[in-house]
Design a protein around this motif. Structure first.
Motif, short mmCIF file in Angstrom:
data_model
loop_
_atom_site.label_atom_id
_atom_site.label_comp_id
_atom_site.label_asym_id
_atom_site.label_seq_id
_atom_site.Cartn_x
_atom_site.Cartn_y
_atom_site.Cartn_z
N MET A 1 16.24 -5.88 4.01
CA MET A 1 15.10 -5.66 3.13
C MET A 1 15.38 -4.46 2.22
N GLU A 2 15.18 -4.66 0.92
CA GLU A 2 15.33 -3.56 -0.03
C GLU A 2 14.14 -2.60 0.10
N LYS A 3 14.40 -1.34 -0.16
CA LYS A 3 13.35 -0.33 -0.14
C LYS A 3 13.20 0.27 -1.54
N ILE A 4 11.95 0.43 -1.96
CA ILE A 4 11.67 1.06 -3.25
C ILE A 4 10.86 2.32 -2.99
N LEU A 5 11.35 3.44 -3.46
CA LEU A 5 10.62 4.70 -3.37
C LEU A 5 9.84 4.90 -4.67
N ILE A 6 8.57 5.24 -4.55
CA ILE A 6 7.74 5.51 -5.72
C ILE A 6 6.96 6.80 -5.48
N THR A 7 6.89 7.65 -6.50
CA THR A 7 6.26 8.96 -6.34
C THR A 7 4.83 8.96 -6.87
N ASP A 8 4.15 10.06 -6.56
CA ASP A 8 2.78 10.30 -7.03
C ASP A 8 1.83 9.19 -6.57
N VAL A 9 2.02 8.72 -5.35
CA VAL A 9 1.21 7.61 -4.85
C VAL A 9 -0.19 8.08 -4.47
N GLY A 10 -1.06 7.11 -4.28
CA GLY A 10 -2.44 7.40 -3.91
C GLY A 10 -3.36 7.57 -5.10
N VAL A 11 -2.80 7.64 -6.30
CA VAL A 11 -3.60 7.70 -7.52
C VAL A 11 -3.29 6.46 -8.35
N ALA A 12 -4.14 6.21 -9.35
CA ALA A 12 -4.16 4.90 -10.01
C ALA A 12 -2.82 4.42 -10.58
N PRO A 13 -2.07 5.24 -11.33
CA PRO A 13 -0.85 4.68 -11.94
C PRO A 13 0.12 4.11 -10.90
N ALA A 14 0.46 4.90 -9.89
CA ALA A 14 1.41 4.44 -8.88
C ALA A 14 0.83 3.31 -8.04
N GLU A 15 -0.44 3.40 -7.69
CA GLU A 15 -1.03 2.36 -6.85
C GLU A 15 -1.11 1.02 -7.58
N ASN A 16 -1.29 1.06 -8.89
CA ASN A 16 -1.31 -0.20 -9.64
C ASN A 16 0.07 -0.82 -9.76
N VAL A 17 1.11 0.01 -9.75
CA VAL A 17 2.46 -0.53 -9.67
C VAL A 17 2.68 -1.17 -8.29
N ILE A 18 2.25 -0.47 -7.25
CA ILE A 18 2.37 -1.02 -5.89
C ILE A 18 1.58 -2.33 -5.77
N ASN A 19 0.37 -2.36 -6.33
CA ASN A 19 -0.43 -3.59 -6.31
C ASN A 19 0.31 -4.74 -7.00
N SER A 20 0.96 -4.42 -8.10
CA SER A 20 1.71 -5.45 -8.83
C SER A 20 2.87 -5.96 -7.99
N TRP A 21 3.58 -5.07 -7.32
CA TRP A 21 4.67 -5.50 -6.44
C TRP A 21 4.15 -6.35 -5.29
N ASN A 22 3.04 -5.94 -4.70
CA ASN A 22 2.47 -6.70 -3.59
C ASN A 22 2.00 -8.08 -4.05
N ASP A 23 1.45 -8.16 -5.25
CA ASP A 23 0.99 -9.45 -5.77
C ASP A 23 2.15 -10.40 -6.04
N SER A 24 3.35 -9.85 -6.25
CA SER A 24 4.50 -10.68 -6.56
C SER A 24 5.12 -11.31 -5.32
N LEU A 25 4.54 -11.00 -4.15
CA LEU A 25 5.04 -11.52 -2.87
C LEU A 25 6.50 -11.12 -2.63
N GLY A 26 6.84 -9.94 -3.11
CA GLY A 26 8.19 -9.44 -2.89
C GLY A 26 8.41 -9.06 -1.44
N VAL A 27 9.67 -8.95 -1.07
CA VAL A 27 10.00 -8.65 0.32
C VAL A 27 10.39 -7.18 0.49
N GLU A 28 10.24 -6.39 -0.55
CA GLU A 28 10.66 -4.99 -0.49
C GLU A 28 9.67 -4.16 0.33
N SER A 29 10.19 -3.12 0.95
CA SER A 29 9.36 -2.13 1.62
C SER A 29 9.14 -0.97 0.66
N ILE A 30 7.90 -0.51 0.55
CA ILE A 30 7.54 0.53 -0.42
C ILE A 30 7.41 1.88 0.29
#
Length: 363
Positions: A1-30
């Protein structure tokens, strides 16, 4: 499983990127990273890593960040804070040694785009239409800007050269007020004054590029600023209502603005434009990250964060009939605090308004 690190989480910009990844049914761990423990706690990231230093970016930040890479071994690092993008870019070579990929422009491009005055100078030299602007180093500079840039009411636009969310923005025709404002922000040498544009008429062109080739771009105009009545400028950097939009002039200005600062674009480029008094879009800044309402595009059918990670992780490019503005015009993204945003067609809103008008007329 690929892992993606994303910074500044918990606030809208990063969380909306995470939401987009989750909606894509990707197999990556965030892997979510934040300096704010409360934001970190509320994030939807699978793994959460706290950096116990603020973003003054002392050497401890770098040490802490690299230790996360060593421990978690992410395949890709995505930065969601403008200042952090600049800081991390300084040690990008060390990040790459951990096997972590980056999808960023060159460092000099990031430096130029992080400093809004530097970006302005590049655009001015390249003949791109921008509001006349001047760096304010002392009171004489400030007086000169009122004389040169003041509109019919004598107003100029002040803002910080670095930062997001309308940082330091102020329209004023009062010299003493302007001087005190800059003093308050310790802004001498770090503030600009410029001609006043139409702050309530703005548009953003979000795009992804790969080694000089445009992959995808979508335009969104802002119908309202969120919490505009909470600021002196009326500008907050928070979109209250956004609308999908397409315009050939906007497309051309955005493309010209990007290519002026980077002849071989690579990564995310969000061009903010504000209309001048003649209704022509002037670029005001370029951000190297996804903006807060990228999830709007995802819900409308264009998942740009998915496209981004698929390119860099899997060399998988999208097949699209239209590279520029594939979404239909007139879709609205309506946001407010403490509730999920909703998507609607502009005609639905117009129908509600017309029905109400008719009811009042019939009384």
């Amino acid at each position: 499983m690929e892992k993606i690190l994303i910074t500044d989480v918990g606030v809208a910009p990063a969380e909306n990127v995470i939401n987009s990844w989750n909606d894509s049914l990707g197999v990556e761990s965030i892997i979510g990273v934040s300096r704010n423990v409360y934001s970190l706690y509320s994030s939807k990231a699978n793994l959460k890593r706290y950096i116990p230093y603020d973003y003054a970016f002392s050497k401890e930040y770098k040490i802490s960040f690299l230790s996360i890479l060593e421990k978690d071994k992410p395949s890709l690092a995505v930065f969601m804070n403008d200042r952090e993008i600049l800081e991390a870019s300084k040690f990008r070579d060390e990040i790459l040694t951990y096997g972590t990929k980056l999808y960023l422009p060159s460092h000099d491009v990031i430096e130029n785009c992080t400093d809004k005055y530097q970006t302005y100078k590049i655009w001015k030299e390249q003949g791109i239409k921008v509001p006349d602007t001047m760096i304010i180093c002392d009171e004489m500079d400030l007086k000169r800007t009122f004389n040169q840039f003041g509109d019919q009411e004598g107003k100029v636009w002040l803002r910080s050269t670095v930062g997001a969310g309308g940082r330091g923005a102020l329209p004023t025709n009062n010299f003493e007020f302007a001087k005190n404002w800059i003093n308050l922000h310790k802004g001498w040498g770090n503030f600009t004054a410029s001609e006043l544009l139409q702050a309530d008429k703005t548009v953003t062109w979000l795009s992804i590029w790969f080694e000089g080739e445009l992959v995808i771009a979508q335009t969104r105009r802002r119908r309202t600023w969120g919490f505009a009545n909470r600021t002196l400028s009326g500008v907050t950097g928070i979109t209250g209502v956004g609308e999908t939009y397409s315009n050939d002039t906007v497309n051309q200005v955005a493309m010209d603005s990007i290519l002026a600062v980077d002849p071989k674009p690579h990564g995310v480029y969000g061009v903010d434009m504000t209309y001048d008094q003649k209704d022509f879009p002037n670029p005001t800044e370029i951000n190297m990250r996804f903006f807060t309402t990228c999830y709007f595009f995802t819900k409308a059918g264009l998942n740009m964060p998915k496209i981004y990670k698929d390119i860099i992780l899997y060399n998988n490019f999208p097949t699209l009939e239209k590279k520029i503005n594939p979404l239909p015009d007139g879709l609205l993204w309506i946001r407010d605090m403490d509730r999920e945003p909703i998507i609607a067609d502009k005609e639905e809103i117009n129908t509600i308004m017309e029905e109400q008008k008719n009811m009042l007329t019939q009384r």
